[in-house]
Design a protein around this motif. Structure first.
Motif, PDB file in Angstrom:
ATOM      1  N   PHE A   1       0.834  -1.201   0.000  1.00 38.84           N
ATOM      2  CA  PHE A   1       0.000   0.000   0.000  1.00 38.84           C
ATOM      3  C   PHE A   1       0.872   1.254   0.000  1.00 38.84           C
ATOM      4  O   PHE A   1       0.603   2.213  -0.744  1.00 38.84           O
ATOM      5  N   THR A   2       1.935   1.250   0.814  1.00 37.76           N
ATOM      6  CA  THR A   2       2.847   2.390   0.852  1.00 37.76           C
ATOM      7  C   THR A   2       3.505   2.622  -0.492  1.00 37.76           C
ATOM      8  O   THR A   2       3.565   3.755  -0.986  1.00 37.76           O
ATOM      9  N   LEU A   3       4.000   1.554  -1.105  1.00 35.37           N
ATOM     10  CA  LEU A   3       4.632   1.683  -2.429  1.00 35.37           C
ATOM     11  C   LEU A   3       3.638   2.176  -3.467  1.00 35.37           C
ATOM     12  O   LEU A   3       3.982   2.985  -4.338  1.00 35.37           O
ATOM     13  N   GLY A   4       2.397   1.700  -3.382  1.00 33.84           N
ATOM     14  CA  GLY A   4       1.384   2.153  -4.332  1.00 33.84           C
ATOM     15  C   GLY A   4       1.073   3.630  -4.185  1.00 33.84           C
ATOM     16  O   GLY A   4       0.956   4.366  -5.182  1.00 33.84           O
ATOM     17  N   MET A   5       0.946   4.111  -2.947  1.00 30.05           N
ATOM     18  CA  MET A   5       0.677   5.525  -2.721  1.00 30.05           C
ATOM     19  C   MET A   5       1.851   6.399  -3.175  1.00 30.05           C
ATOM     20  O   MET A   5       1.644   7.486  -3.737  1.00 30.05           O
ATOM     21  N   LEU A   6       3.073   5.950  -2.944  1.00 32.69           N
ATOM     22  CA  LEU A   6       4.238   6.702  -3.405  1.00 32.69           C
ATOM     23  C   LEU A   6       4.302   6.726  -4.932  1.00 32.69           C
ATOM     24  O   LEU A   6       4.726   7.729  -5.527  1.00 32.69           O
ATOM     25  N   ALA A   7       3.873   5.618  -5.570  1.00 31.09           N
ATOM     26  CA  ALA A   7       3.821   5.596  -7.032  1.00 31.09           C
ATOM     27  C   ALA A   7       2.798   6.607  -7.559  1.00 31.09           C
ATOM     28  O   ALA A   7       3.044   7.310  -8.553  1.00 31.09           O
TER      29      ALA A   7
ATOM     30  N   TRP B   1      -3.605  14.123   1.825  1.00 30.77           N
ATOM     31  CA  TRP B   1      -4.416  12.912   1.990  1.00 30.77           C
ATOM     32  C   TRP B   1      -3.566  11.653   1.801  1.00 30.77           C
ATOM     33  O   TRP B   1      -3.701  10.688   2.558  1.00 30.77           O
ATOM     34  N   LEU B   2      -2.686  11.670   0.795  1.00 30.48           N
ATOM     35  CA  LEU B   2      -1.798  10.515   0.574  1.00 30.48           C
ATOM     36  C   LEU B   2      -0.943  10.245   1.806  1.00 30.48           C
ATOM     37  O   LEU B   2      -0.791   9.085   2.235  1.00 30.48           O
TER      38      LEU B   2
ATOM     39  N   ILE C   1       3.186   1.762   6.048  1.00 27.61           N
ATOM     40  CA  ILE C   1       4.286   1.568   6.985  1.00 27.61           C
ATOM     41  C   ILE C   1       5.124   2.838   6.996  1.00 27.61           C
ATOM     42  O   ILE C   1       5.442   3.403   5.948  1.00 27.61           O
ATOM     43  N   GLY C   2       5.455   3.354   8.171  1.00 23.96           N
ATOM     44  CA  GLY C   2       6.255   4.559   8.283  1.00 23.96           C
ATOM     45  C   GLY C   2       5.396   5.806   8.352  1.00 23.96           C
ATOM     46  O   GLY C   2       4.170   5.765   8.287  1.00 23.96           O
ATOM     47  N   ASN C   3       6.070   6.955   8.489  1.00 27.48           N
ATOM     48  CA  ASN C   3       5.395   8.251   8.529  1.00 27.48           C
ATOM     49  C   ASN C   3       5.159   8.735   7.104  1.00 27.48           C
ATOM     50  O   ASN C   3       6.104   8.915   6.329  1.00 27.48           O
ATOM     51  N   GLY C   4       3.897   8.962   6.742  1.00 26.45           N
ATOM     52  CA  GLY C   4       3.555   9.275   5.365  1.00 26.45           C
ATOM     53  C   GLY C   4       4.177  10.558   4.862  1.00 26.45           C
ATOM     54  O   GLY C   4       4.695  10.609   3.735  1.00 26.45           O
ATOM     55  N   ILE C   5       4.149  11.624   5.672  1.00 29.00           N
ATOM     56  CA  ILE C   5       4.684  12.907   5.237  1.00 29.00           C
ATOM     57  C   ILE C   5       6.192  12.799   4.995  1.00 29.00           C
ATOM     58  O   ILE C   5       6.715  13.281   3.981  1.00 29.00           O
ATOM     59  N   SER C   6       6.893  12.145   5.920  1.00 27.11           N
ATOM     60  CA  SER C   6       8.347  11.985   5.766  1.00 27.11           C
ATOM     61  C   SER C   6       8.674  11.127   4.546  1.00 27.11           C
ATOM     62  O   SER C   6       9.635  11.408   3.824  1.00 27.11           O
TER      63      SER C   6
END
Length: 436
Positions: free
Chosen positions: A20-26, A170-171, A180-185
């Motif tokens: 999910f994290t990788l998808g949002m970063l993509a 929102w992302l 996983i991890g802090n989204g903003i960072s």
């Protein structure tokens, strides 16, 4: 390493969070390539060719090149960070916000809602400033960056940039909650890392043209390795205060009599101080760069990473936010009270107020050392490397963010593995703090 990766993806929940994290970063990286309407991209690219090593170059690096391409994510996450700073400052000096912070989950939800509203307001202000500045920009031959200037372009640009920042916000919240991890960072991390391949190519091109000698390149690489090693060393450093628990007799059993410790990190605030400091410096200086006024241009020229005034202000902000963020996130009085309630004490220190004062004194000394370390990492390599005409995002601030966020994310993955009886994703290595 292959077995460690298999361990990670063998846990359904952890696998879903990572994917999910990788998808949002993509999704974020795709948005960094969607252009804002009404701008001549080729002329804008020529304008930004001379911005490397300046404040605009740093902002573009933090946004993954979105500002340089003037995409829908050109403002990045900085308005959200600025709004968070304002809310945290209000929590210290404004009593209603302070009461909300103490109301638990409901109060935090209200503060988060106000932070979102503040982000939108700041995005509108910054978007309007950028729109007006874009209309005044021109390429080397005098061609305008905005072929059709006017009120319509300003409104469209403000709406586009504000919507982009709201979507990034929102992302980040979704990554923090469901990933996983802090989204903003991680969003800032992704923006910096995305520029590194281009930086390597440009550096190799400078070597081929003779602008950078092989010896200078070796020195730069050695500085980078030394800075990364120092960051890892300091980020793992801890001061462990011994905690003893008195024996208690409950019925026929004895409880307590154990020894533990209270870990205090050398850098309690993580990568937040340089991010906050950069955000505050970027806002006025970026607007100044877009206004054609002589004294404003003189101020903007001084607010570049190679100028002494910029570095003095930057270091001052870093030290301030190290103390400020530590004070916000760690309360020695609450810790001392919790230790006292559990029947614990620090040897040689009376429980209660004396323990709180002792913890506060130790924390102040650690915070000072951590602030000096962060300031040195952020400023000294940047000054050294910029003098050799290397890309700005090889500087200390970016390295601190990349390494710090990477360590925090790896520690969270490690915690998920340990909670499910796995040894860790690095055999024989755990991300526990180093005692100092």
């Amino acid at each position: 390493m292959i077995k460690s990766i298999q361990n990670i993806f063998s846990i359904p929940e952890l696998r879903r969070r990572i994917l999910f994290t990788l998808g949002m970063l993509a999704v974020y990286r795709v948005g960094c390539h969607i252009p804002t309407p009404g701008i001549d991209a080729q002329v804008l690219a020529k304008f930004f060719e001379g911005s490397q090593g300046t404040l605009l170059g740093m902002v573009s690096a933090f946004t993954g090149g979105a500002l340089q391409r003037m995409t829908v994510f050109a403002l990045g996450i900085m308005p959200y960070i600025s709004a968070s700073i304002i809310m945290q400052l209000l929590g210290v000096v404004f009593e209603p916000v302070e009461r909300l912070a103490k109301e638990g989950e409901q109060g935090r939800k209200t503060i988060t809602k106000w932070t979102r509203y503040g982000t939108i307001v700041l995005s509108i202000v910054q978007g309007a400033g950028i729109a007006v500045g874009l209309q005044q920009m021109s390429g080397p031959a005098g061609e305008p960056v905005v072929p059709g200037p006017g009120l319509g372009f300003i409104l469209l640009t403000v709406l586009t940039l504000t919507a982009g920042t709201a979507f990034i916000m929102w992302l980040g919240e979704q990554i923090t909650e469901r990933g996983i991890g802090n989204g903003i960072s991680l969003i800032i991390f992704a923006g910096i890392v995305a520029n590194m391949p281009a930086a390597v190519v440009n550096t190799l091109r400078l070597m081929n043209t003779g602008a950078i000698s092989l010896f200078v390149m070796i020195v730069i690489l050695a500085v980078m390795v030394a800075v990364i090693g120092a960051i890892v060393f300091m980020e793992r450093g801890q001061r462990r205060l011994p905690i003893h628990y008195a024996k208690r007799v409950v019925g026929m059993r004895n409880y307590g009599g154990q020894k533990s410790h209270l870990p205090l990190k050398v850098n309690m605030s993580g990568v937040i101080p340089p991010i906050f400091a950069s955000s505050i410096i970027m806002f006025p200086a970026t607007i100044a760069n877009l206004v054609e006024i002589e004294w404003v241009q003189a101020f903007a020229a001084m607010m570049t990473p190679t100028h002494i005034l910029y570095n003095v202000i930057f270091v001052a902000f870093i030290i301030f936010f190290c103390y400020f963020y530590t004070a916000v996130t760690f309360n020695p009085l609450d810790v001392a009270e919790n230790v006292k309630k559990q029947g614990g004490y620090i040897p040689g220190i009376r429980p209660g107020k004396a323990t709180s004062d002792y913890i506060n004194d130790v924390l102040n000394r650690l915070t000072f050392a951590g602030a000096i370390y962060i300031a040195a990492v952020c400023v000294l390599p940047t000054i050294l490397i910029s003098s050799f005409n290397v890309q700005f995002f090889f500087g200390g601030t970016s390295l601190l963010i990349v390494v710090g966020v990477g360590l925090d994310t790896a520690a969270q993955i490690e915690a998920h593995l340990i909670s499910r009886s796995y040894e860790g994703f690095m055999k024989g290595v755990t991300l526990k703090g180093r005692q100092g």
